[in-house]
Design a protein around this motif. Structure first.
Motif, PDB file in Angstrom:
ATOM      1  N   ARG A   1     -10.166  -0.462   3.493  1.00  0.00           N
ATOM      2  CA  ARG A   1     -10.009  -1.400   2.363  1.00  0.00           C
ATOM      3  C   ARG A   1      -9.780  -2.822   2.851  1.00  0.00           C
ATOM      4  O   ARG A   1     -10.130  -3.777   2.167  1.00  0.00           O
ATOM      5  CB  ARG A   1      -8.849  -0.967   1.475  1.00  0.00           C
ATOM      6  CG  ARG A   1      -9.100   0.366   0.834  1.00  0.00           C
ATOM      7  CD  ARG A   1      -8.916   0.492  -0.593  1.00  0.00           C
ATOM      8  NE  ARG A   1      -9.147  -0.621  -1.439  1.00  0.00           N
ATOM      9  CZ  ARG A   1      -8.706  -0.674  -2.683  1.00  0.00           C
ATOM     10  NH1 ARG A   1      -8.012   0.329  -3.177  1.00  0.00           N
ATOM     11  NH2 ARG A   1      -8.961  -1.699  -3.443  1.00  0.00           N
TER      12      ARG A   1
ATOM     13  N   ALA B   1       0.870  -1.174   0.000  1.00  0.00           N
ATOM     14  CA  ALA B   1       0.000   0.000   0.000  1.00  0.00           C
ATOM     15  C   ALA B   1       0.907   1.224   0.000  1.00  0.00           C
ATOM     16  O   ALA B   1       1.744   1.380   0.887  1.00  0.00           O
ATOM     17  CB  ALA B   1      -0.903   0.008   1.224  1.00  0.00           C
TER      18      ALA B   1
ATOM     19  N   TRP C   1      -2.110  -1.223  -3.604  1.00  0.00           N
ATOM     20  CA  TRP C   1      -3.093  -0.164  -3.443  1.00  0.00           C
ATOM     21  C   TRP C   1      -2.397   1.171  -3.274  1.00  0.00           C
ATOM     22  O   TRP C   1      -1.315   1.257  -2.688  1.00  0.00           O
ATOM     23  CB  TRP C   1      -3.971  -0.395  -2.219  1.00  0.00           C
ATOM     24  CG  TRP C   1      -4.902  -1.569  -2.309  1.00  0.00           C
ATOM     25  CD1 TRP C   1      -5.420  -2.120  -3.428  1.00  0.00           C
ATOM     26  CD2 TRP C   1      -5.420  -2.327  -1.222  1.00  0.00           C
ATOM     27  NE1 TRP C   1      -6.244  -3.181  -3.104  1.00  0.00           N
ATOM     28  CE2 TRP C   1      -6.255  -3.322  -1.749  1.00  0.00           C
ATOM     29  CE3 TRP C   1      -5.270  -2.249   0.151  1.00  0.00           C
ATOM     30  CZ2 TRP C   1      -6.935  -4.238  -0.957  1.00  0.00           C
ATOM     31  CZ3 TRP C   1      -5.941  -3.161   0.949  1.00  0.00           C
ATOM     32  CH2 TRP C   1      -6.776  -4.141   0.391  1.00  0.00           C
TER      33      TRP C   1
ATOM     34  N   ASN D   1      -5.794  -0.349  -7.699  1.00  0.00           N
ATOM     35  CA  ASN D   1      -6.797  -0.253  -6.641  1.00  0.00           C
ATOM     36  C   ASN D   1      -7.987  -1.175  -6.860  1.00  0.00           C
ATOM     37  O   ASN D   1      -8.752  -1.414  -5.936  1.00  0.00           O
ATOM     38  CB  ASN D   1      -7.243   1.195  -6.447  1.00  0.00           C
ATOM     39  CG  ASN D   1      -6.223   2.001  -5.683  1.00  0.00           C
ATOM     40  OD1 ASN D   1      -5.339   1.454  -5.020  1.00  0.00           O
ATOM     41  ND2 ASN D   1      -6.317   3.312  -5.774  1.00  0.00           N
TER      42      ASN D   1
ATOM     43  N   ARG E   1      -6.009  -6.617  -5.257  1.00  0.00           N
ATOM     44  CA  ARG E   1      -5.815  -6.756  -3.816  1.00  0.00           C
ATOM     45  C   ARG E   1      -4.346  -6.780  -3.414  1.00  0.00           C
ATOM     46  O   ARG E   1      -4.023  -6.878  -2.235  1.00  0.00           O
ATOM     47  CB  ARG E   1      -6.546  -7.974  -3.284  1.00  0.00           C
ATOM     48  CG  ARG E   1      -6.060  -9.311  -3.796  1.00  0.00           C
ATOM     49  CD  ARG E   1      -6.781 -10.492  -3.161  1.00  0.00           C
ATOM     50  NE  ARG E   1      -6.833 -10.466  -1.715  1.00  0.00           N
ATOM     51  CZ  ARG E   1      -5.903 -10.979  -0.915  1.00  0.00           C
ATOM     52  NH1 ARG E   1      -4.844 -11.534  -1.415  1.00  0.00           N
ATOM     53  NH2 ARG E   1      -6.048 -10.931   0.400  1.00  0.00           N
TER      54      ARG E   1
END
Length: 123
Positions: free
Chosen positions: A118, A78, A107, A101, A104
């Motif tokens: 999320r 992320a 992000w 995004n 999985r």
């Protein structure tokens, strides 16, 4: 602030410090992200400012190399923070963010609250 291993909705997340080393190469990703993930993290949350500016210039190939390295080691990523100043020059980065995004494994989120949301189980 040191890196912190926390749990969000059953997912072990390594929240990286904003003042850590710059990530500019595949080796940096190995040293500072993959190595750190072996503390037990499923996902590494890295402040956007830790990535070298070339990461956001997709024509440099830096993002592709780093993201591929993380995928090879099955480390989810992320990127946390405002990257809008990198997105004004073209559509490639905007397209990457949108597509990433939807998945999985990678992000781009504005803050840790968005990341926590999320990670919440979907009804």
């Amino acid at each position: 602030m040191p890196d912190l291993l926390v749990e969000h909705h059953g997912v072990q997340v390594l929240v990286c410090s904003a003042d850590g080393a710059t990530i500019a190469t595949e080796q940096d990703a190995l040293d500072h992200l993959v190595g750190a993930a072996f503390q037990g993290a499923e996902l590494v949350a890295v402040p956007a400012g830790r990535f070298d500016d070339r990461f956001y210039d997709l024509s440099s190939g830096v993002a592709g190399a780093i993201l591929q390295k993380l995928a090879n080691y099955r480390v989810r990523l992320a990127v946390v923070g405002d990257i809008s100043h990198h997105m004004g020059t073209g559509t490639a980065l905007r397209d990457l963010v949108r597509e990433a995004n939807r998945g999985r494994d990678i992000w781009f989120v504005t803050d840790l609250n968005e990341l926590t949301t999320r990670l919440a189980p979907r009804p």
